[in-house]
Design an enzyme around this catalytic site. Structure first.
Site, mmCIF file in Angstrom:
data_model
loop_
_atom_site.group_PDB
_atom_site.id
_atom_site.type_symbol
_atom_site.label_atom_id
_atom_site.label_comp_id
_atom_site.label_asym_id
_atom_site.label_seq_id
_atom_site.Cartn_x
_atom_site.Cartn_y
_atom_site.Cartn_z
ATOM 1 N N CYS A 3 57.087 15.159 69.284
ATOM 2 C CA CYS A 3 56.651 14.986 70.670
ATOM 3 C C CYS A 3 57.401 15.984 71.545
ATOM 4 O O CYS A 3 58.535 15.767 71.945
ATOM 5 C CB CYS A 3 56.901 13.561 71.157
ATOM 6 S SG CYS A 3 56.107 13.269 72.739
ATOM 7 N N LEU A 4 56.756 17.111 71.774
ATOM 8 C CA LEU A 4 57.340 18.133 72.636
ATOM 9 C C LEU A 4 56.207 18.577 73.548
ATOM 10 O O LEU A 4 55.164 19.012 73.069
ATOM 11 C CB LEU A 4 57.854 19.303 71.767
ATOM 12 C CG LEU A 4 58.481 20.480 72.522
ATOM 13 C CD1 LEU A 4 59.737 20.050 73.258
ATOM 14 C CD2 LEU A 4 58.804 21.616 71.561
#
Ligand SMILES: [Zn+2]
Lengths: 182, 440
Positions: free
Chosen positions: A110-111
């Protein structure tokens, strides 16, 4: 405005039989990735691996953090750059099983710049720095591994111990982590 | 008997209106235009038009071009007909479901429109080579894919010939591109090498909507979040059909599986609105199509094809937007060519080398000569349709592998006459193209 056709040079004979073909020029995505890679400036904690140096669209990034919770560990990410790059971001997965609030056990990351905040002006370098930052500042606000995020939020000491334990190879709860120390 | 006669009369008068445009001058005719009965003949006998896509826009394009008098049409499409196409893709009937769109569309036009011959290709555009594309006078696109548009744009740009840096205009194959999204659409004329191209205006395409992964994973609020959760996270974990099987948006088994799991997920979080249709829409990234928008955009595109082919009128310059969601709005303006466009700003520069020159000699030319003054050029060649890395300055892992190339000669590296080398360097905002020319 040019006149494209003069009546004289009208004949074009196309043989209608399709031939298995290829473009003689590199695609826009390839031209762009060549530039991204040639200008990659890796922080000293990062390294890359290109299984086929002729193919710049598929490679691995190895991050060995030298500070923070994850110092001493070695984490491998796979990069796949698609034909719609840089309109679309590359697909990035973490191949090392890691106890991390923003990386799940299947390797999804999750970036923001890998998804909702991707812009064509960003480069492979931006992603490298983004990933490196995830190891320095894991963010419990955007969890993918909810358990890890809760521990980080409520008990930093325990979180630190869990990270060390997981990197040495061992169980956290009932999940086994392979050893990933450098 | 009477019917046959009536038909004959109707066909006989078929070109009356087109002739008015081609056989008389008018206030809008192109300065070079010479009214002549030969123009119609040329249009019917010589001009080869390639239509890419036989979907919503493609059906309209083929019908318009055929009725306008073009007789040598070719259509490429890789899709088969689905029930949901039939409301607007009017060349298809229920009995055709499952058959290739290109084939059925060609059959329909060939049968219905006298003297028109459509050749079909049930293929991806990437299946054909430069020789195939060079055989057309004009290309018209009715596509919903950005990747495909970028590919054909790159292909037509790669066909351009330059002599002493001057574009040979006979190598220009105009690209007329139509696009629609619900009630919005656009039509544009691209003269490769001369006007702005697809790559120049890539930021005009709306970015794909990607939800944050953590929202999808833990805090879904929308039915789309639930579907994306199944697509991105559950599918690769469970591999419901077989290991490593990617999702096929056209396979009803795949869609049903995703739909059911998404419904369960939605129920868990008290979210409503997950339907099979929405599932299909999210998985295939479908944007609802509106028949009237397709008709307007295709008509605009075909008018441009007619103008370009006959010079009867100056073509649109060069980008037209259309919106009929609230009344009708349309505006045409000149989309400017981007100075540093990776695709079209490139006139491949000649790189004069002898077969015995080493790669390091070539790099020295790029860094030392006053003309280029590059700092750390990275070179990649295109050999037989494949990229071949010659030398890159970074990262270390690749530089090490490629370093032995520096001592190799042009001949040893397989750099033949005409091969293109892409050179990336910090001194230029985009990669620069060179074309190998061997010293005699
Ligand atoms: Zn361009």
């Amino acid at each position: 405005m040019i006149k494209l056709f003069s009546m004289k040079n009208q004949k074009k004979d196309g043989s209608d039989a399709p031939k298995q073909g290829s473009q003689k020029r590199a695609s826009a995505a390839q031209l762009r990735i060549t530039k991204d890679i040639n200008e990659l400036t890796l922080p000293k904690t990062c390294d890359t691996e290109f299984p086929d140096p002729d193919d710049l669209l598929t490679f691995k990034l190895i991050i060995c953090p030298d500070e923070g919770f994850y110092r001493g560990g070695r984490f491998v990410f796979s990069f796949k750059v698609g034909p719609n790059y840089p309109h679309e971001p590359p697909k990035v997965k973490c191949e090392t099983m890691v106890y991390h609030p923003n990386i799940d056990l299947e390797g999804n990351v999750c970036l923001n710049i890998l998804r909702e905040d991707w812009k064509p002006v960003l480069t492979i370098n931006s992603i490298v720095y983004g990933l490196q930052y995830l190891f320095l500042e894991p963010n419990p606000e955007d969890p993918l591994n909810k358990e890890a995020a809760e521990v980080l939020q409520n008990n930093r000491r325990l979180f630190e111990q869990n990270v060390v334990k997981s990197m040495k190879g061992g169980y956290i709860g009932n999940v086994y982590f392979d050893r990933c120390l450098k | 008997m009477t019917v046959a006669v009536a038909m004959a009369v109707e066909w006989g008068a078929r070109w009356v209106e087109v002739r008015k445009l081609l056989e008389r001058p008018g206030p809008f005719t192109h300065p070079d235009f010479e009214p002549s009965p030969d123009t119609l003949k040329m249009m019917q006998e010589n001009i080869r038009v390639l239509v890419i896509g036989a979907g919503g826009l493609g059906c309209e394009l083929l019908k318009d071009l055929a009725l306008m008098g073009f007789t040598n049409l070719h259509v490429v499409d890789m899709d088969t007909i689905d029930l949901s196409n039939l409301n607007r893709q009017f060349l298809f009937r229920k009995k055709d479901i499952g058959r290739p769109k290109a084939e059925v569309a060609a059959e329909f036009i060939n049968q219905r429109i006298q003297d028109c011959h459509v050749t079909h290709y049930y293929n991806k555009i990437q299946d054909f080579d430069d020789e195939f594309y060079r055989s057309f006078h004009l290309v018209v696109c009715g596509l919903d894919s950005i990747v495909a548009r970028r590919w054909i744009n790159g292909m037509l740009l790669s066909l351009l010939c330059y002599e002493d840096g001057m574009l040979d205009q006979s190598s220009v194959i105009p690209l007329v591109d139509g696009g629609t999204e619900g009630f919005k659409g656009n039509a544009r004329v691209i003269l490769p090498g001369l006007t702005s191209c697809i790559e120049c205006t890539l930021d005009l395409f709306p970015p794909q909507i990607n939800f944050p992964l953590c929202t999808i994973a833990h805090t879904p609020r929308l039915p789309e979040h639930c579907i994306e959760w199944v697509r991105l996270l559950l599918w690769p974990k469970e591999n419901p059909f077989s290991e490593e099987m990617p999702i096929d948006g056209d396979d009803p088994h795949h869609l049903s599986w995703i739909f059911e799991k998404a419904q369960k997920r939605a129920a868990e979080f008290g979210i409503t609105g997950v339907t099979y249709r929405l599932t299909q829409g999210v998985v295939k990234r479908i944007i609802p199509a509106v028949a009237s928008t397709n008709a307007v955009i295709a008509a605009a595109c075909c008018t441009e094809v007619f103008k370009l082919a006959t010079s009867a009128c100056t073509p649109m310059n060069n980008y037209c937007v259309f919106n009929d969601s609230d009344g009708i709005y349309t505006y045409t303006y000149e989309q400017e060519k981007k100075e540093d466009c990776v695709a079209c700003s490139q006139v491949p520069q000649e790189l004069l080398v002898s077969p015995s020159d080493k790669l390091q000699d070539i790099i020295a030319i790029l860094t030392d000569s006053l003309r280029y003054q590059m700092k750390k050029p990275g070179l990649q060649a295109m050999v037989d349709g494949k990229t071949k890395s010659l030398y890159l300055h970074s990262p270390a892992s690749i530089e090490e592998k490629l370093r032995p190339n520096l001592k190799k000669t042009v001949e040893e590296l397989g750099l033949r006459d005409g091969i293109e080398i892409a050179v990336a360097d910090v001194t230029s905002p985009s990669t620069v193209l060179f074309k190998v020319k061997l010293k005699k």
